[in-house]
Design a protein around this motif. Structure first.
Motif, PDB file in Angstrom:
ATOM      1  N   GLY A  75       0.837  -1.195   0.000  1.00  0.00           N
ATOM      2  CA  GLY A  75       0.000   0.000   0.000  1.00  0.00           C
ATOM      3  C   GLY A  75       0.867   1.238   0.000  1.00  0.00           C
ATOM      4  N   PRO A 136       3.494  -1.048  -5.201  1.00  0.00           N
ATOM      5  CA  PRO A 136       2.212  -0.503  -4.737  1.00  0.00           C
ATOM      6  C   PRO A 136       1.070  -0.999  -5.610  1.00  0.00           C
ATOM      7  N   ALA A 137      -0.001  -1.416  -4.948  1.00  0.00           N
ATOM      8  CA  ALA A 137      -1.177  -1.895  -5.672  1.00  0.00           C
ATOM      9  C   ALA A 137      -2.200  -0.795  -5.877  1.00  0.00           C
ATOM     10  N   ALA A 138      -2.156   0.242  -5.058  1.00  0.00           N
ATOM     11  CA  ALA A 138      -3.089   1.369  -5.168  1.00  0.00           C
ATOM     12  C   ALA A 138      -2.546   2.503  -4.318  1.00  0.00           C
ATOM     13  N   VAL A 140      -3.774   5.888  -1.875  1.00  0.00           N
ATOM     14  CA  VAL A 140      -4.848   6.562  -1.143  1.00  0.00           C
ATOM     15  C   VAL A 140      -4.269   7.855  -0.587  1.00  0.00           C
ATOM     16  N   LEU A 182      -2.234   3.270 -11.477  1.00  0.00           N
ATOM     17  CA  LEU A 182      -2.797   2.638 -10.275  1.00  0.00           C
ATOM     18  C   LEU A 182      -4.060   3.354  -9.822  1.00  0.00           C
ATOM     19  N   THR A 185      -7.416   7.118  -4.820  1.00  0.00           N
ATOM     20  CA  THR A 185      -8.616   7.630  -4.171  1.00  0.00           C
ATOM     21  C   THR A 185      -8.226   8.668  -3.124  1.00  0.00           C
ATOM     22  N   THR A 374      -5.218  -0.048   1.314  1.00  0.00           N
ATOM     23  CA  THR A 374      -4.893  -0.960   0.221  1.00  0.00           C
ATOM     24  C   THR A 374      -4.579  -2.346   0.746  1.00  0.00           C
ATOM     25  N   ALA A 377      -7.738  -4.064   1.668  1.00  0.00           N
ATOM     26  CA  ALA A 377      -8.483  -4.434   0.469  1.00  0.00           C
ATOM     27  C   ALA A 377      -7.921  -5.720  -0.145  1.00  0.00           C
ATOM     28  N   ILE A 378      -6.597  -5.872  -0.122  1.00  0.00           N
ATOM     29  CA  ILE A 378      -5.978  -7.102  -0.627  1.00  0.00           C
ATOM     30  C   ILE A 378      -6.334  -8.285   0.266  1.00  0.00           C
ATOM     31  N   HIS A 385      -5.575 -10.057  -6.978  1.00  0.00           N
ATOM     32  CA  HIS A 385      -4.129 -10.064  -7.141  1.00  0.00           C
ATOM     33  C   HIS A 385      -3.639 -11.424  -7.577  1.00  0.00           C
TER      34      HIS A 385
END
Length: 390
Positions: A75, A136-138, A140, A182, A185, A374, A377-378, A385
């Motif tokens: 994250g 990083p997957a997302a 914020v 990516l 938000t 993040t 969320a994973i 993923h």
């Protein structure tokens, strides 16, 4: 069903690891065959790793110890504060692997001047992550203001001087190429601070979180979930009237909490001029030295906070209240007056003084919450993923 079972296994390993497959089967109630299949999928996605033998105390060959990975998905949290920008990277174990912070005079500063500084700290954090084989997957972004439902915009951030300000696409254009695609938000900083507190102490599932520095925000966690309100604006504690005939507030009302407990109000009540140094650290230093006007101003601020919070407690019946953000560093001087007011005003039910605490995460909480969104969320949906790992 498979998505739920993948999440079940991953969360069990994250919470209790290192574990053998047999330990996971015992903890989740799944069969060993099902656990082995799920673990293989999680391992292929880089979400769990095998460390070696895991003695179980049972007969037979010991199993392989499983842990969530310290490489792979991560994250990336970003933060815009009134006086700083920041970024951090958190891995699936919840460990902070990169932390970047830079002073930035963002009060009443246009977004076009603030976002480049944020993009630079994001780039530095991303480079550190890459060196650690984290991706990083997302992203914020934490902001000190109302976000609401408008996608990609900050609805109102009074201490930044922003109203209906688009931030997602302008920031995306400034980010390094590897981050631009990516998901990005925007979230209110008090909400993120509350989530960080929840994840830091999962046993605390019902509380009001107060974040105070230049402004004052709050968030409500009920039954382990963030309560946002009908339009996402829940938690505007700073504009609860403490004294309806009090001074005018920038929001247009009179006697709001921020006029008594906000950073500027405390400085004014203490007879101090505004400073370019860290304001909260400055107040803590004066108070530690026994500076009577500062101690009195903090007591006045704590009284106002307690008065406003008493109404929230009587309305919501939380199990506790957490004083967070930078104000947690002033807990020694704020909490006694807050507890005094709560004891006098929360009369419809028992209220224990120890139910009001200062956050151990303090001003780190919003950024930790941003990166943690993040990660959680994973953990909740690892199949996304897993599907994209090959």
């Amino acid at each position: 069903m498979r998505r739920q079972n993948l999440a079940l296994v991953l969360r069990d390993v994250a919470a209790r690891g290192p574990l053998s497959r047999a330990d996971v089967a015992a903890g989740t109630g799944l069969t060993r065959a099902a656990v082995s299949s799920l673990v293989e999928e999680l391992h292929a996605a880089g979400l769990v790793t095998e460390l070696g033998s895991a003695p179980s105390g049972r007969p037979g060959r010991p199993g392989r110890a499983l842990m969530v990975g310290d490489r792979g998905p991560a994250g990336l949290g970003l933060e815009i504060g009134v006086d700083h920008v920041g970024a951090c990277v958190v891995d699936l174990r919840g460990e902070v692997r990169a932390w970047e912070h830079a002073a930035a005079p963002n009060r009443d500063r246009p977004a076009a001047e603030t976002l480049p500084a944020l993009a630079r700290v994001a780039a530095r954090a991303a480079r550190t992550a890459a060196a650690l084989e984290l991706r990083p997957a997302a992203l914020v972004l934490s902001v000190p203001g109302l976000v609401g439902a408008a996608p990609g915009r900050v609805q109102h951030a009074p201490n930044l001087g922003w109203r209906a300000e688009p931030v997602v696409e302008p920031l995306r254009a400034l980010l390094p190429a590897g981050l631009r695609a990516l998901p990005l938000t925007v979230e209110n900083e008090a909400n993120l601070g509350a989530l960080a507190e929840l994840w830091h102490d999962p046993a605390a599932t019902d509380f009001v979180y107060v974040s105070a520095q230049a402004g004052i925000g709050a968030a409500v966690v009920a039954d382990g979930r963030l309560f946002r309100g009908a339009r996402g604006f829940a938690g505007e504690l700073g504009h609860v009237p403490v004294h309806p005939d009090g001074p005018a507030c920038a929001c247009g009302a009179h006697g709001c909490l921020e006029q008594y407990a906000g950073e500027a109000a405390v400085f004014a009540a203490a007879g101090l001029a505004p400073t370019t140094d860290d304001p909260i650290a400055t107040l803590a230093r004066y108070a530690s030295d026994g500076h009577a006007p500062v101690v009195a101003a903090l007591d006045r601020a704590g009284s106002a906070l307690g008065t406003a919070l008493a109404g929230a407690i009587n309305l919501l019946d939380p199990a506790g209240v957490v004083l967070g953000g930078a104000a947690a560093e002033l807990g020694e001087w704020l909490l006694p007056a807050m507890r005094r007011e709560l004891a006098a005003r929360v009369t419809i039910r028992p209220w224990a003084p120890e139910a009001l605490t200062a956050s151990a995460l303090a001003r780190r909480a919003p950024l930790l919450g941003a990166a943690g969104m993040t990660i959680h969320a994973i953990l909740d949906n690892p199949i996304t993923h897993a599907a994209g790992s090959g």
